[in-house]
Design an enzyme around this catalytic site. Structure first.
Site, PDB file in Angstrom:
ATOM      1  N   GLN A  83     -13.734  23.762   4.788  1.00  0.00           N
ATOM      2  CA  GLN A  83     -12.523  24.194   4.426  1.00  0.00           C
ATOM      3  C   GLN A  83     -11.244  23.113   4.937  1.00  0.00           C
ATOM      4  O   GLN A  83     -11.588  22.871   6.145  1.00  0.00           O
ATOM      5  CB  GLN A  83     -12.104  25.590   4.673  1.00  0.00           C
ATOM      6  CG  GLN A  83     -10.935  26.008   4.306  1.00  0.00           C
ATOM      7  CD  GLN A  83     -10.659  26.625   2.802  1.00  0.00           C
ATOM      8  OE1 GLN A  83     -11.831  26.535   1.903  1.00  0.00           O
ATOM      9  NE2 GLN A  83      -9.535  26.328   2.441  1.00  0.00           N
ATOM     10  N   LYS A 109     -13.127  33.468  -1.342  1.00  0.00           N
ATOM     11  CA  LYS A 109     -14.379  32.648  -1.986  1.00  0.00           C
ATOM     12  C   LYS A 109     -15.581  33.475  -1.581  1.00  0.00           C
ATOM     13  O   LYS A 109     -16.560  33.613  -2.583  1.00  0.00           O
ATOM     14  CB  LYS A 109     -14.465  31.359  -1.228  1.00  0.00           C
ATOM     15  CG  LYS A 109     -13.271  30.389  -1.450  1.00  0.00           C
ATOM     16  CD  LYS A 109     -13.325  29.166  -0.791  1.00  0.00           C
ATOM     17  CE  LYS A 109     -12.295  28.125  -1.329  1.00  0.00           C
ATOM     18  NZ  LYS A 109     -11.966  26.939  -0.511  1.00  0.00           N
ATOM     19  N   ASP A 150     -17.233  20.713  -3.495  1.00  0.00           N
ATOM     20  CA  ASP A 150     -15.877  20.498  -3.760  1.00  0.00           C
ATOM     21  C   ASP A 150     -15.596  18.985  -4.551  1.00  0.00           C
ATOM     22  O   ASP A 150     -14.697  18.770  -5.228  1.00  0.00           O
ATOM     23  CB  ASP A 150     -14.971  19.876  -2.456  1.00  0.00           C
ATOM     24  CG  ASP A 150     -14.446  21.306  -1.964  1.00  0.00           C
ATOM     25  OD1 ASP A 150     -13.960  22.029  -2.743  1.00  0.00           O
ATOM     26  OD2 ASP A 150     -14.833  21.753  -0.875  1.00  0.00           O
TER      27      ASP A 150
HETATM   28  N1  GUN Z   1      -8.002  23.670   0.907  1.00  0.00           N
HETATM   29  C1  GUN Z   1      -7.349  23.795   0.034  1.00  0.00           C
HETATM   30  N2  GUN Z   1      -7.675  23.374  -1.179  1.00  0.00           N
HETATM   31  C2  GUN Z   1      -9.081  23.363  -0.874  1.00  0.00           C
HETATM   32  C3  GUN Z   1     -10.167  23.035  -1.707  1.00  0.00           C
HETATM   33  O1  GUN Z   1     -10.275  23.113  -2.787  1.00  0.00           O
HETATM   34  N3  GUN Z   1     -11.287  22.885  -1.002  1.00  0.00           N
HETATM   35  C4  GUN Z   1     -11.505  22.826   0.301  1.00  0.00           C
HETATM   36  N4  GUN Z   1     -12.705  22.302   0.980  1.00  0.00           N
HETATM   37  N5  GUN Z   1     -10.274  22.770   1.198  1.00  0.00           N
HETATM   38  C5  GUN Z   1      -9.332  23.256   0.447  1.00  0.00           C
END
Ligand code: GUN
Length: 279
Positions: A93, A49, A116
């Protein structure tokens, strides 16, 4: 033989468009990612990311806490980030360690910075049909990929295997809004194959190799959200690709399908939150 849903190619196209869009502005978005502990998969996702954000000219800050951090420390940091005008997007995350109540943490994020789309305000709006600030990244990426290949959603029977807040539940809402007929299955669904065999679109997001060709209708569309390393350290999804490719009309590979689309949509969400905040 199925046509491949190429998430990497589409990701590259989307990132080019976002980069050009950001060149119109004097300011840049700032995405802050909170990572707790040292889950190796989470670390890889977060690094990806950050790298992608930087390529687009998005400021990206990763705050890494030890796995024994307390909830108060995280809540205080989120409060600070909510009040910081320079921060336009916040991502915590997941998963979080078990001593942390993930709902308390997610609920603390300002819905306007919730990149998100996981806060109750954004998830609730998605559920009721009101427009959320942003849509969750993986479901948005899946629908964008289907649209790119002009795959019909309206009137189709979509079977989602997986009921997570990250993929299964929001994707079901988004497909319903596009007039699909949606069935959500999960790890405890009896006779899963009887249900997946009726699907025009199968989305698997459970983790573990569970979808073989005996579970698929001829000509169906297969979207594989699963990702894990097999015994030979090869990256695989939920679907037996070699089997499914001979039955399906379209199939997303792992790697190179949904994963790159999730990152692309995270960047799109980051740009959209920035534009809503600053323009
Ligand atoms: N863990 C796995 N996929 C995601 C996601 O799309 N967002 C977040 N914050 N954590 C994750």
């Amino acid at each position: 033989m199925a046509e491949i849903l190429d998430g990497k190619k589409l990701r590259d196209k989307i990132l080019e468009e976002l980069k050009a869009r950001l060149e119109n502005y004097d300011k840049k978005p700032t995405l802050v990612v909170i990572l707790v502990g040292d889950n190796p998969a989470s670390r890889i996702y977060v690094n990806n990311k950050k790298k992608t954000a930087e390529k687009l000219g998005i400021n990206s800050i990763v705050i890494n806490y030890p796995s024994d951090v307390d909830e108060q420390t995280l809540l205080a940091k989120i409060e600070e980030l909510n009040n910081d005008k320079n921060v336009t997007a916040i991502l915590v995350q997941l998963p979080l360690p078990p001593h942390i109540n993930k709902f308390n943490i997610i609920n603390a994020i300002s819905p306007k910075k919730d990149v998100d789309g996981f806060t109750p305000e954004n998830a609730g709006k998605l559920f009721t049909g009101e427009k959320p600030y942003v849509y969750p990244c993986t479901p948005r990426g899946i629908i964008r990929l289907l649209d790119e290949y002009k795959i019909q959603i309206e009137g189709q029977h979509a079977v989602i295997v997986g009921r997570s807040n990250i993929v299964g539940k929001p994707l079901a809402q988004m497909l319903l809004q596009r007039n699909a007929t949606v069935t959500i299955c999960h790890s405890r669904t009896p006779n899963l194959a009887d249900i997946t065999k009726t699907a025009d679109i199968v989305v698997s997001a459970v983790g573990g190799k569970i979808i073989g060709k005996n579970m698929l209708k001829s000509g169906c569309v297969v979207v594989d959200v699963g990702i894990f390393k097999d015994e030979n350290s090869k990256t695989r999804g939920d679907v037996d690709f070699d089997e499914a490719v001979s039955v399906a009309s379209y199939i997303s590979p792992v790697p190179g399908g949904v994963g790159p689309m999730t990152i692309a949509m995270l960047m799109a969400n980051t740009v959209e939150l920035f534009e809503k905040a600053c323009l």
